[in-house]
Design a protein around this motif. Structure first.
Motif, mmCIF file in Angstrom:
data_model
loop_
_atom_site.group_PDB
_atom_site.id
_atom_site.type_symbol
_atom_site.label_atom_id
_atom_site.label_comp_id
_atom_site.label_asym_id
_atom_site.label_seq_id
_atom_site.Cartn_x
_atom_site.Cartn_y
_atom_site.Cartn_z
ATOM 1 N N UNK A 279 86.579 28.898 16.766
ATOM 2 C CA UNK A 279 87.010 30.280 16.959
ATOM 3 C C UNK A 279 86.057 30.972 17.921
ATOM 4 N N UNK A 280 86.530 32.061 18.568
ATOM 5 C CA UNK A 280 85.685 32.739 19.559
ATOM 6 C C UNK A 280 84.492 33.451 18.919
ATOM 7 N N UNK B 96 89.500 28.799 22.849
ATOM 8 C CA UNK B 96 88.635 28.921 21.666
ATOM 9 C C UNK B 96 87.455 29.837 21.938
ATOM 10 N N UNK B 97 87.177 30.097 23.241
ATOM 11 C CA UNK B 97 86.092 31.035 23.517
ATOM 12 C C UNK B 97 86.623 32.390 23.964
ATOM 13 N N UNK B 98 87.952 32.603 23.884
ATOM 14 C CA UNK B 98 88.428 33.962 24.143
ATOM 15 C C UNK B 98 89.316 34.472 23.004
ATOM 16 N N UNK B 99 90.511 33.912 22.842
ATOM 17 C CA UNK B 99 91.381 34.486 21.818
ATOM 18 C C UNK B 99 92.160 33.439 21.019
ATOM 19 N N UNK B 100 91.735 32.173 21.061
ATOM 20 C CA UNK B 100 92.450 31.137 20.312
ATOM 21 C C UNK B 100 91.685 30.725 19.070
ATOM 22 N N UNK B 101 92.433 30.400 18.009
ATOM 23 C CA UNK B 101 91.807 29.977 16.750
ATOM 24 C C UNK B 101 92.347 28.592 16.408
ATOM 25 N N UNK B 102 91.488 27.585 16.369
ATOM 26 C CA UNK B 102 91.944 26.196 16.279
ATOM 27 C C UNK B 102 91.452 25.513 15.008
ATOM 28 N N UNK B 103 92.338 24.644 14.476
ATOM 29 C CA UNK B 103 91.939 23.774 13.381
ATOM 30 C C UNK B 103 92.279 22.352 13.785
ATOM 31 N N UNK B 104 91.289 21.467 13.767
ATOM 32 C CA UNK B 104 91.531 20.088 14.188
ATOM 33 C C UNK B 104 91.262 19.154 13.016
#
Lengths: 419, 185
Positions: free
Chosen positions: B45-46, B147-155
């Motif tokens: 997350x950012x 992921x460093x601006x406005x994306x939220x990731x789950x891997x």
């Protein structure tokens, strides 16, 4: 404004405080009169200070007054610190410290009854005793600072500064609650810096007058920092205790997370380390220099039971609380943190005893158990009155600022994403 | 690989990544994934999201213990050096004080405690994270720069015992992400 549970906790605590006040002050007076009448010290050629009934009564009252004074003035400092730096940790306790700062007039009045008579009518401050000043040339050299008139004038100046900022910040805070005028926030921010500078300067001077001059031959430039760090420990631990009792209901419930305790615990840790840093560096410099006018302070604090107390303070005012507070788990649970806060709050009594009482002629070289007992009863007695007044002030206003947009922002920043 | 004459055109899978719009959705998805039994996963997350590391089952690391031990080593080194110099090798009368003037030894002991402690914390964090590491498969993920601006990731990584290309994809789709895509190793 406050919920029923909160109100009932406050009135229950207030009636307990009333009991402590009456019992504590009564026991102090009776025991002090007996101790002074039968176990006093008469002045001799070597030691020109008398310890009689008057001194025995005023000694513990002064120490107790110094102990609680911090709850007023350092609360004010935390209010200003909050406006200077902001932060979610201080936001939740802001109304506690504001209420604490509104008790400064109580110290102003009790100080006129306790501190000023001690200067004019007792031998507690050695620099008021002519034979003593004659004996120690270095004390005569300090006469411009250490004389009853300067002391009295300075007393009024210190309290003018503290009450001025108390009046300003509590007034602004009340008006912000009522009008939501955000120009007030600008003023609160602007004056916090100058206010804190004045706070540190005035407390350094006040610590010199009120406490350091009990041992007038001696001097230490870090003494004010010792008192400031001590007071910060008292105020933060006291706020943790109050928070733990009031946090289960609105409006605080919604704004308290484990992060809040973590921050408050970190502040306790920081000031515990700062206190020991200041106390130890004072000792280190004086021990290394070994100058006759400085070393007396530590010589008076050397001897069987007082040495034990010194070691006890190193272990239990610094090492143990520091190790406990280093562990994160202990800071994220309010139940554990409250226990630590009670502990830190009350171990301060021994540190204050150590720093003041051995300066009295009957406190040299060994723990004076009678005075230690009197100091504890006087602290409980005066504390009863103070806690009563503090809670009176606390229930006058909402437990969180109503119209301060920064509060919400700080909370969101700190707890973002917390479900 | 081609040296061995063995051609495998399908690239290896690092894992499956799901992108979310808000921190709350990511937190929720992470919690469900943990509940569903997935353990080898990571969230991106950012900004720090409170509770997220707990949600993906982040355990206390050894960093604090290593820092403590390093700090104690520093204290022993600081005090020991002064002891050897001032008491054993070069005892010198300074103002009539004892050779073992421990209060004077404290500043150096304190400084080395901090120095060693800081080194311990920094280096153990580096080592335990497997740093320095110039590249990471996660950078192959689609739109990962967000992921460093406005994306939220789950891997969820392929190493996970429960990982199954179809089932895990279905699980992630059920969390209502913006998109689920495969990450090549």
């Amino acid at each position: 404004m406050l919920s029923d549970t909160q109100m009932s906790w406050i009135s229950k605590t207030q009636s307990k405080a009333r009991m402590y006040a009456v019992a504590g002050l009564l026991v102090t007076l009776v025991v002090a009169i007996i101790a002074g009448a039968f176990f006093g010290l008469a002045p001799t050629d070597d030691q020109p200070l008398a310890v009689g009934v008057k001194e025995k009564i005023f000694q513990p009252l002064m120490v107790a007054w110094l102990f609680w004074l911090g709850m007023g003035i350092c609360s004010l400092a935390v209010v200003m610190l909050h406006h200077l730096c902001g932060g979610a940790w201080s936001y939740t306790i802001q109304r506690f410290v504001e209420a604490g700062s509104r008790t400064i007039p109580f110290f102003f009045i009790t100080g006129i009854v306790i501190m000023l008579p001690a200067v004019y009518f007792t031998d507690i401050y050695p620099w008021t005793n002519e034979a003593y000043v004659h004996q120690y040339h270095i004390v005569a050299e300090k006469a411009a600072f250490l004389n009853p008139s300067t002391y009295t004038i300075a007393y009024f100046i210190y309290f003018t500064i503290w009450m001025l900022f108390m009046w300003l910040y509590n007034g602004w805070s009340k008006r912000l609650d009522e009008t939501a005028d955000d120009r007030i926030i600008g003023k609160m921010k602007f004056w916090a810096g100058p206010g804190l500078v004045l706070y540190v300067l005035s407390v350094t001077m006040a610590a010199t007058h009120f406490a350091m001059s009990l041992e007038p031959v001696w001097f230490s430039t870090i003494y004010g920092a010792w008192l400031i760090s001590s007071y910060a420990l008292s105020v933060v631990s006291f706020s943790v205790i109050v928070l733990s009792y009031l946090m289960n209901e609105s409006p605080i419930k919604e704004k308290v997370t484990t992060r809040t305790f973590h921050h408050l615990g970190n502040f306790l840790l920081g000031f515990t380390i700062f206190w020991s840093y200041v106390s130890f560096s004072q000792f280190l410099l004086i021990w290394n220099a070994n100058l006759p006018e400085e070393i007396g302070f530590y010589l008076h604090r050397e001897g069987s039971s007082l040495t034990v107390m010194t070691v006890f303070l190193c272990a239990f005012h610094w090492f143990v609380p520091m190790m406990i507070l280093l562990i994160r788990k202990n800071k994220t649970s309010i139940v554990t943190l409250r226990k630590i806060a009670y502990y830190v709050f009350f171990v301060r009594i021994l540190d204050l005893y150590w720093n003041t009482v051995p300066s009295f002629p009957d406190g040299h070289y060994a723990v004076n158990w009678t005075t230690l007992f009197l100091v504890i009863t006087a602290i409980l007695g005066l504390g009863g009155v103070w806690v009563f007044l503090f809670l009176n002030e606390l229930k006058k206003r909402p437990l969180l600022p109503v119209n301060d947009p920064r509060g919400e922002l700080m909370f969101l920043k700190d707890a973002h994403g917390h479900a | 690989m081609s040296d061995h004459g063995h051609h495998d055109d399908t690239p290896k899978t690092y894992g499956l990544i799901a992108e979310f719009d808000t921190p709350d959705e990511l937190l929720h998805a992470a919690e469900s994934a943990y509940k569903a039994g997935y353990r080898t996963m990571d969230a991106y997350s950012p900004f720090p999201i409170h509770g997220l590391s707990e949600a993906i089952g982040f355990k206390k690391t050894a960093v604090s213990l290593i820092t403590l031990l390093a700090g104690l080593t520093g204290a022993a080194t600081g005090f020991g050096m002064q002891y050897i110099a001032m008491v054993l090798h070069y005892p010198y009368d300074i103002g009539g004080k004892p050779f073992l003037s421990w209060p004077s030894f404290m500043p150096i002991t304190f400084e080395l405690t901090i120095l060693f402690g800081a080194f311990g914390a920094f280096l153990s964090m580096f080592a335990l994270n497997g740093l320095p590491r110039p590249n990471h498969p996660i950078f192959n993920a689609k739109r990962f720069e967000r992921a460093s601006s406005d994306g939220f990731f789950l891997c969820i990584e392929a190493e996970d015992g429960q990982f199954d290309m179809d089932k895990t994809r279905a699980f992630l789709e059920a969390q209502k992400p913006v998109e689920v895509s495969e990450v090549h190793a």
